[in-house]
Design a protein around this motif. Structure first.
Motif, PDB file in Angstrom:
ATOM      1  N   MET A  12       0.857  -1.187   0.000  1.00 17.79           N
ATOM      2  CA  MET A  12       0.000   0.000   0.000  1.00 17.79           C
ATOM      3  C   MET A  12       0.892   1.235   0.000  1.00 17.79           C
TER       4      MET A  12
ATOM      5  N   LEU B 252       0.108   7.922   1.424  1.00 23.21           N
ATOM      6  CA  LEU B 252      -0.655   9.079   0.943  1.00 23.21           C
ATOM      7  C   LEU B 252       0.248  10.309   0.924  1.00 23.21           C
TER       8      LEU B 252
ATOM      9  N   MET C 209      -9.688   9.114  -1.208  1.00 23.46           N
ATOM     10  CA  MET C 209      -8.699   8.122  -0.768  1.00 23.46           C
ATOM     11  C   MET C 209      -8.447   7.083  -1.863  1.00 23.46           C
TER      12      MET C 209
ATOM     13  N   GLY D 242      -4.914   7.839  -3.134  1.00 27.06           N
ATOM     14  CA  GLY D 242      -4.163   6.697  -2.598  1.00 27.06           C
ATOM     15  C   GLY D 242      -4.335   5.495  -3.502  1.00 27.06           C
TER      16      GLY D 242
ATOM     17  N   HIS E 284      -6.420   1.905   0.598  1.00 25.04           N
ATOM     18  CA  HIS E 284      -6.646   3.082   1.436  1.00 25.04           C
ATOM     19  C   HIS E 284      -8.144   3.361   1.571  1.00 25.04           C
TER      20      HIS E 284
ATOM     21  N   THR F 202      -6.918  -1.003  10.276  1.00 21.48           N
ATOM     22  CA  THR F 202      -5.788  -0.291   9.660  1.00 21.48           C
ATOM     23  C   THR F 202      -4.807   0.146  10.738  1.00 21.48           C
TER      24      THR F 202
ATOM     25  N   SER G  68      -2.769   2.733  10.017  1.00 18.67           N
ATOM     26  CA  SER G  68      -2.426   4.101   9.616  1.00 18.67           C
ATOM     27  C   SER G  68      -3.051   5.096  10.589  1.00 18.67           C
TER      28      SER G  68
ATOM     29  N   ILE H 263      -5.605   7.453   8.855  1.00 10.08           N
ATOM     30  CA  ILE H 263      -6.912   6.859   8.558  1.00 10.08           C
ATOM     31  C   ILE H 263      -7.698   6.641   9.843  1.00 10.08           C
TER      32      ILE H 263
END
Length: 352
Positions: A1, A4, A57, A61, A65, A220, A222, A225
């Motif tokens: 992945m 961003l 996203m 992304g 994402h 996730t 992240s 996020i």
């Protein structure tokens, strides 16, 4: 992945902050009980905004994402609705006048954002340095899922030890003075019941932050996020409170849908911990390769299905119960309108 772009992350946080500040100023400058139509428009606006952000996203992304944000947002939204249910209990238990409920809800949302932001930072650091924390997160969510399904929701809105202590130690009036925490009566300073309400709301926010952050970290890792999903889940919660009105109390099976989601994510976290295992007393500290990894898309499907089934089943049962009493569901659900407040006050005057 792929990561961003920094400009997108920074720009998103700036825009979200401006929207939240504007919402706060609206409450301060124009305190009122929103009508059903106004609440509907605001809730739809925030949902569309979240979907637009998810689309960005996907475009800026990638699909992963976008899927992680959607799954995280839906999970946090379902937990926020459960949080809202406890707010309803608190408002009723402490008899908060409806004209002050907007301000109380806004304070609750701000507290929730602050607490979740703190837990996100702590959670991200723990995950980065200690992969075994997923075992703890997973076990905690499984316990929470059980408590969600079989525990007593109303206890969460009750008098906690802290609230009972405040009642004993502080001089607190029986009447509200707007949203003021302190008031003066015959030259003496007293605390108002609003202090107790804010303590109850803050305690509730703390409990739900402890639940929600491990849940979304199961979808996730992240922090961006995780935080944006929480912000979008909390935006519009104030209007949703007035939109749903008495319907919240009739979503009987909602807690089971949320419990299923938490249990599912708990299992997913434990499986992920097994796959990344570094604990020496489990499989000799080696990764457990046979432990399956549940994809984000599978998680998204389970979350949507659980919420749809729980909501449809709840509404169907509420309609069935209403028909048995000779009513329709819509006739039995009170709407939070200014006209309704006036009628309620007039009725109470007649009774007196």
């Amino acid at each position: 992945m792929t990561a961003l772009p920094v400009w997108f992350e920074v720009g998103s946080l700036v825009v979200l902050t401006l929207i939240l500040v504007a919402d706060l100023l609206l409450v301060i400058k124009r305190p009122h009980v929103p009508s059903f139509r106004e609440s509907t428009l605001w809730v739809v606006f925030y949902i569309v905004l979240a979907l637009v952000f998810a689309g960005l996203m996907f475009v800026i992304g990638d699909a992963e994402h976008g899927a992680q944000f959607l799954a995280g947002w839906l999970t946090e939204y379902s937990l926020s609705i459960d949080n809202l249910f406890v707010f309803v209990i608190i408002m009723a238990r402490f008899a908060v006048p409806r004209k002050y409920q907007q301000e109380v809800l806004m304070v609750g949302i701000i507290l929730a954002l602050i607490l979740r932001g703190i837990f996100i930072l702590l959670g991200a650091q723990l995950i980065e340095n200690f992969s075994w924390v997923f075992y703890i997160f997973g076990a905690f969510l499984l316990w929470t899922a059980y408590n969600q399904a079989f525990g007593d929701h109303e206890e969460e809105g009750g008098d906690t030890f802290l609230i009972r202590m405040l009642r004993r130690r502080l001089a607190i009036t029986n009447d509200y003075d707007g949203i003021k925490l302190r008031t003066t009566i015959d030259g003496r300073r007293f605390f108002t019941p609003m202090l107790i309400v804010f303590v109850a709301i803050g305690t509730t926010d703390l409990i739900f932050a402890l639940d929600s952050i491990p849940a979304i970290f199961g979808i996730t890792q992240s922090p961006f996020i995780v935080f944006t999903a929480n912000v979008f889940a909390l935006m519009g919660l104030r209007q949703l409170y007035f939109l749903l009105g008495g319907l919240l109390e009739r979503l009987e099976y909602l807690k089971y849908g949320i419990a299923f989601i938490l249990g599912f994510i708990g299992v997913k976290l434990v499986l992920h911990a097994m796959h990344e295992n570094e604990l020496p007393f489990i499989n000799g500290g080696e990764h457990i390769e046979w432990a399956p990894e549940i994809s984000t898309w599978a998680s998204l499907g389970v979350i949507v299905a659980a919420m749809v089934v729980a909501t449809v089943a709840s509404v169907a049962k509420a309609n069935l119960d209403a028909r048995r009493r000779g009513h329709t569901l819509g006739e039995e659900i009170p709407h939070f309108t200014e006209e309704g407040d006036r009628a309620e006050r007039d009725e109470s005057r007649v009774e007196r």
